[in-house]
Scaffold this motif. Sequence first.
Motif, PDB file in Angstrom:
ATOM      1  N   UNK A 141       0.807  -1.209   0.000  1.00 29.06           N
ATOM      2  CA  UNK A 141       0.000   0.000   0.000  1.00 29.06           C
ATOM      3  C   UNK A 141       0.840   1.258   0.000  1.00 29.06           C
ATOM      4  N   UNK A 142       2.160   1.107  -0.114  1.00 29.91           N
ATOM      5  CA  UNK A 142       3.065   2.253  -0.036  1.00 29.91           C
ATOM      6  C   UNK A 142       2.916   3.169  -1.233  1.00 29.91           C
ATOM      7  N   UNK A 143       2.841   4.452  -0.970  1.00 25.92           N
ATOM      8  CA  UNK A 143       2.813   5.501  -2.003  1.00 25.92           C
ATOM      9  C   UNK A 143       1.543   5.498  -2.828  1.00 25.92           C
ATOM     10  N   UNK A 144       0.549   4.747  -2.404  1.00 25.03           N
ATOM     11  CA  UNK A 144      -0.678   4.708  -3.186  1.00 25.03           C
ATOM     12  C   UNK A 144      -1.641   5.815  -2.811  1.00 25.03           C
ATOM     13  N   UNK A 145      -2.236   6.472  -3.812  1.00 23.15           N
ATOM     14  CA  UNK A 145      -3.257   7.484  -3.572  1.00 23.15           C
ATOM     15  C   UNK A 145      -4.126   7.594  -4.812  1.00 23.15           C
ATOM     16  N   UNK A 146      -5.384   7.963  -4.617  1.00 25.47           N
ATOM     17  CA  UNK A 146      -6.278   8.119  -5.765  1.00 25.47           C
ATOM     18  C   UNK A 146      -6.419   6.840  -6.550  1.00 25.47           C
ATOM     19  N   UNK A 147      -6.299   6.956  -7.887  1.00 23.59           N
ATOM     20  CA  UNK A 147      -6.448   5.796  -8.753  1.00 23.59           C
ATOM     21  C   UNK A 147      -5.350   4.763  -8.528  1.00 23.59           C
ATOM     22  N   UNK A 148      -4.193   5.235  -8.064  1.00 23.56           N
ATOM     23  CA  UNK A 148      -3.098   4.295  -7.838  1.00 23.56           C
ATOM     24  C   UNK A 148      -3.361   3.395  -6.634  1.00 23.56           C
ATOM     25  N   UNK A 149      -4.468   3.650  -5.938  1.00 27.04           N
ATOM     26  CA  UNK A 149      -4.859   2.775  -4.840  1.00 27.04           C
ATOM     27  C   UNK A 149      -5.565   1.529  -5.364  1.00 27.04           C
ATOM     28  N   UNK A 150      -5.609   1.373  -6.672  1.00 27.05           N
ATOM     29  CA  UNK A 150      -6.266   0.216  -7.267  1.00 27.05           C
ATOM     30  C   UNK A 150      -5.264  -0.641  -8.044  1.00 27.05           C
ATOM     31  N   UNK A 151      -5.557  -1.919  -8.092  1.00 32.03           N
ATOM     32  CA  UNK A 151      -4.768  -2.863  -8.882  1.00 32.03           C
ATOM     33  C   UNK A 151      -5.726  -3.672  -9.733  1.00 32.03           C
ATOM     34  N   UNK A 152      -5.564  -3.570 -11.055  1.00 38.95           N
ATOM     35  CA  UNK A 152      -6.441  -4.271 -11.994  1.00 38.95           C
ATOM     36  C   UNK A 152      -7.913  -3.983 -11.705  1.00 38.95           C
ATOM     37  N   UNK A 153      -8.185  -2.734 -11.311  1.00 43.36           N
ATOM     38  CA  UNK A 153      -9.554  -2.322 -11.042  1.00 43.36           C
ATOM     39  C   UNK A 153     -10.046  -2.625  -9.649  1.00 43.36           C
ATOM     40  N   UNK A 154      -9.229  -3.301  -8.857  1.00 43.04           N
ATOM     41  CA  UNK A 154      -9.621  -3.669  -7.489  1.00 43.04           C
ATOM     42  C   UNK A 154      -8.980  -2.712  -6.485  1.00 43.04           C
ATOM     43  N   UNK A 155      -9.742  -2.359  -5.447  1.00 43.53           N
ATOM     44  CA  UNK A 155      -9.234  -1.450  -4.423  1.00 43.53           C
ATOM     45  C   UNK A 155      -8.204  -2.166  -3.552  1.00 43.53           C
ATOM     46  N   UNK A 156      -7.051  -1.539  -3.396  1.00 48.34           N
ATOM     47  CA  UNK A 156      -5.997  -2.096  -2.550  1.00 48.34           C
ATOM     48  C   UNK A 156      -6.323  -1.763  -1.096  1.00 48.34           C
ATOM     49  N   UNK A 157      -6.306  -2.741  -0.202  1.00 43.50           N
ATOM     50  CA  UNK A 157      -6.621  -2.454   1.213  1.00 43.50           C
ATOM     51  C   UNK A 157      -5.567  -1.568   1.861  1.00 43.50           C
TER      52      UNK A 157
END
Length: 312
Positions: A141-157
């Motif tokens: 979850x490091x450095x994730x914000x906005x859209x980058x908080x998603x992976x392959x369309x899934x929300x990263x916890x």
Amino acid sequence: MLPLLLTGLLAASACQFTGQDDAGDRARRLNTRTSFPLNAYIPDPSSDGGKAFGKAQWILAKRCMVRLGFPGFATLATEAVESTYPVQRGVPESHGPLGDDRPYGVDDPDRAAEDGYRGRPDDGSTQPMEWSADQYLALTGASGSGESRRAHGHLIPDGGCLGQAGRKIHGPAPAPAKIGGLTLTGFYSPAMQLWYTSRRQARKDPAWKKADRDWSACMKEQGFHYPAPEKAAVDTAWFGTEEPSKKEKKTAAADAGCKLDTDYIGTVHALEVRAQKAAISKHRKELADTRAADRRAVERARAIVAKDDKES
């Protein structure tokens, strides 16, 4: 007479060297995390329970990664990563004295003359695996914000798959603690916060300040000017290089020698232990609750590992 004289001189020299060795052994024995009372409230990752927690965390994390669209994680061998934290591929590791696990820094003049202020290298058995940027983000979850908080369309916890796994095993983490300008988070932050505040309290003692002055005077005699050991250890001249310079080695060797000559470690360790015992006495229930939560987490971790072994 000459043989008897030589025998006497050799005996005296042996006593002196034995005394030095004893002082060095004592300093190194005290200069470890395990020599402090608060260490009893911080789980050891190398213990059986700690290893079970690490393995269970990765078992849950790899399932989470598959759900986020990383199918290759289904066959990840947790034995290869269970005692490590991810490293992002292509991001260079920082070099410098950070990472030393000794509470009071260098304590062996001979070793310091070779390694400077560099932390003690591990045995190579827990080398972290490197991951691509998208995998690293999903895991941590490091450095994730906005859209980058998603992976392959899934929300990263929050905290990535590893953070989510840790919460499932241990339960919710305590509220973050502010110490020394940093935010301390994690399941063991209460004990770590008390460790920090205990040292800060101990450093106010006149005996600690005198220990700093004695050490500084010893260093000055050898041409090094620092008010306290921690100032020498974090001299910016030591950062940014892979190998220690000659100056760093000489400084570190003098630092370690002066700690032995002035009994620096013995003095400040006694003060810090006293402060920690006082903190434990004031926060006994909070620490007991933390220890109980750790035991429950280990039980859950072992159950997860046992179930995974049975299904494999």
